[in-house]
Write a protein that holds these residues in place. Structure first.
Motif, PDB file in Angstrom:
ATOM      1  N   SER A  57      14.977   0.406 -17.896  1.00 38.62           N
ATOM      2  CA  SER A  57      14.366  -0.460 -16.883  1.00 38.62           C
ATOM      3  C   SER A  57      12.858  -0.548 -17.109  1.00 38.62           C
ATOM      4  O   SER A  57      12.259  -1.609 -16.901  1.00 38.62           O
TER       5      SER A  57
ATOM      6  N   ILE B 141      14.023  -1.281 -10.598  1.00 37.76           N
ATOM      7  CA  ILE B 141      13.504  -0.028 -10.028  1.00 37.76           C
ATOM      8  C   ILE B 141      13.492   1.034 -11.129  1.00 37.76           C
ATOM      9  O   ILE B 141      14.457   1.167 -11.885  1.00 37.76           O
TER      10      ILE B 141
ATOM     11  N   THR C 153      19.672   2.534 -12.142  1.00 31.19           N
ATOM     12  CA  THR C 153      20.147   1.145 -12.233  1.00 31.19           C
ATOM     13  C   THR C 153      21.667   1.124 -12.212  1.00 31.19           C
ATOM     14  O   THR C 153      22.311   1.882 -12.938  1.00 31.19           O
TER      15      THR C 153
ATOM     16  N   ASP D 144      18.906  -5.697 -18.418  1.00 25.31           N
ATOM     17  CA  ASP D 144      18.825  -4.245 -18.222  1.00 25.31           C
ATOM     18  C   ASP D 144      20.146  -3.812 -17.593  1.00 25.31           C
ATOM     19  O   ASP D 144      20.737  -4.553 -16.806  1.00 25.31           O
TER      20      ASP D 144
HETATM   21 MG   LIG Z   1      17.346   1.701 -15.111  1.00 28.71          MG
END
Ligand SMILES: [Mg+2]
Ligand SMILES: Nc1nc2c(ncn2[C@@H]2O[C@H](COP(=O)(O)OP(=O)(O)OP(=O)(O)O)[C@@H](O)[C@H]2O)c(=O)[nH]1
Length: 459
Positions: A234, A247, A255, A274
């Motif tokens: 991320s 985040i 995630t 992502d």
């Molecule tokens: Mg992540």
């Protein structure tokens, strides 16, 4: 072929803007506008292809709705080939709606998506490949894709298809001469393979390969970031997009959903994704997230496989490495700003030879420029430099060329096998029909409706 009713649509996006444009096309366009438009110049000459200033009022003339500029394009020299009026009013949805309502009351029908382009096609102003290029240009995501669309709009593909048709017609003429000879003499004359057949096959082959390279600019490429939890996936998405899209925490398993954004790398739209870190899932949410990763890995053009250099490699890393052994892999060794627990030599041999390796720090930004270059170099092709040459970008066109290619190959084979020229002639005629599907010379109404319904309203 002129259509009977008069259509109207807003050609600009909904919302507040300096100007909004309403388009009207059809036999009543001029009469309708004259009932609600009051030119500032009382002796308005109403010449075609001129702009006129004035007020639009309600049909009873009592209420002024807006002060506008109107352009008038008399048939057949207009986009649709019909009388076309374009109203440049102020870009407020309330004003635009009040004008549209007046137009409807005076007999205009609201246009369906793509209906202006469909009329242009039916009236011979554009062929189908040009109408489709126009739609592609409007939705293009990169400057190159716009340039390719524009070249097609100007007829680059139409010209190539026309030239291919001529080659096939010449080849057909040679075969038909052989058939006539047989009829006259009852002796079977086996023709040579007309040279135009090979020429057509070669040119189609290069059109087909242009599809792959042009697709990069028109559709973009799908790049997925994968790796075990907490390696910095991320952080990389955020660093590449320059936004706080995902985040980031130091808790593994942060995630869960797929998080996507598109960035532009060297003119290529790159759709970044992502994903949830892959490990033995600890709950139902994480399980769902991880199964989404496996599904999406299959459709990716490039996999960025991320490893954390600051900690020893684990079995979780090995599972992900084992699942990503095919081409299009960029191995990013992240957290290079921290002390390193292992070196690149440890992992090189685990990957196929075409895999790329990059040392980066998503935190400091080191190595990100090289990462972008690596992604770009995987896709930039020399073929695409000249966007003016004939290229195909549309799946429908690709399928039609593939069918034509197959039919021509069949023709070639039957001649080579000494079969009657009639078989080859039949295949070539089929190939001609396939090419005519692209330009729309031969196409059924259902497919036409389907094509134009995917266009935007007002185009
Ligand atoms: Mg992540
Ligand atoms: N020092 C350093 N820390 C980093 C770097 N990249 C990420 N981190 C840190 O590593 C932790 C995990 O980062 P994330 O980006 O959330 O990792 P992730 O791979 O998305 O993790 P999951 O969503 O749990 O799979 C965070 O504390 C980041 O600040 C880096 O290059 N250097």
């Amino acid at each position: 072929m002129l259509r009977q009713d008069t259509i109207a649509a807003v050609a600009t996006p909904f919302g507040m803007s300096g100007i909004g444009i309403i388009r009207i096309s059809g036999p009543e366009a001029f009469e309708i506008i004259r009932r609600i438009f009051h030119p500032s110049n009382e002796n308005c000459p109403w010449e075609s292809h001129h702009l006129y200033h004035g007020d639009i009022t309600s049909a009873d003339g009592k209420t002024i709705l807006d002060e506008v500029l109107i352009s008038y394009m008399r048939k057949p020299r207009s986009f649709t080939g019909e009388d076309v009026i374009e109203i440049n009013c102020h870009g407020n949805p309330v004003i635009i709606q009040s004008i549209i309502t007046q137009l409807q009351e005076l007999g205009c029908r609201l246009a369906r998506p793509g209906e202006f382009s469909k009329r242009a096609f039916l009236n011979g102003r554009l062929d189908l490949s040009q109408a489709e290029a126009l739609a592609a240009m409007i939705s293009a995501k990169s400057a190159k894709a716009c340039a390719i669309g524009l070249a097609q709009l100007k007829g680059s593909l139409r010209k190539e298809i026309e030239e291919l048709r001529l080659l096939l017609i010449d080849a057909l003429a040679m075969l038909e001469a052989a058939i006539d000879f047989t009829e006259d003499t009852s002796a079977e004359k086996i023709p040579d393979i007309p040279p135009q057949i090979n020429q057509a096959l070669e040119r189609m082959q290069s059109l087909l390969s242009s599809y792959l390279s042009a697709r990069v600019y028109t559709e973009g490429v799908n790049v997925i970031i994968t790796g075990k939890p907490n390696v910095g996936k991320s952080s990389l998405l955020n660093a590449l997009t320059g936004k706080k899209k995902a985040i980031v925490t130091d808790i593994p398993g942060t995630t869960r959903d797929l998080i996507t954004d598109t960035i532009n790398i060297g003119g290529i739209p790159v759709n970044l994704m992502d994903t949830a870190g892959i490990r033995e899932p600890q709950n139902a949410i994480e399980k769902e997230g991880i199964s989404l990763v496996w599904e999406n890995l299959a459709n990716a053009d490039v996999v960025i496989l991320m490893l954390d250099v600051s900690k020893p490699l684990t079995d979780e890393d090995k599972i992900i490495i084992d699942k990503n052994k095919s081409g299009g892999i960029i191995v990013t060794i992240n957290k290079m700003d921290l002390p390193q627990a292992w070196g690149i030599k440890t992992i090189e041999k685990l990957f196929p030879p075409e895999a790329k390796f990059l040392e980066i720090s998503a935190k400091s930004g080191n190595g990100l420029k090289e990462l972008k270059n690596t992604i770009m170099n995987l896709f930039v092709s020399n073929e695409i430099k000249n966007t003016g040459s004939a290229m195909i970008t549309n799946m429908r066109h690709k399928l039609a060329i593939e069918k034509a290619f197959k039919n021509i190959q069949n023709a070639k084979e039957s001649i080579a096998n000494g079969m009657s020229a009639e078989f080859a002639a039949f295949d070539l005629r089929e190939a001609l029909d396939n090419l005519d599907e692209i330009t729309g010379k031969k196409i059924n109404d259902e497919i036409l409706d389907k094509i134009f319904s995917s266009f935007c309203i007002g185009k």
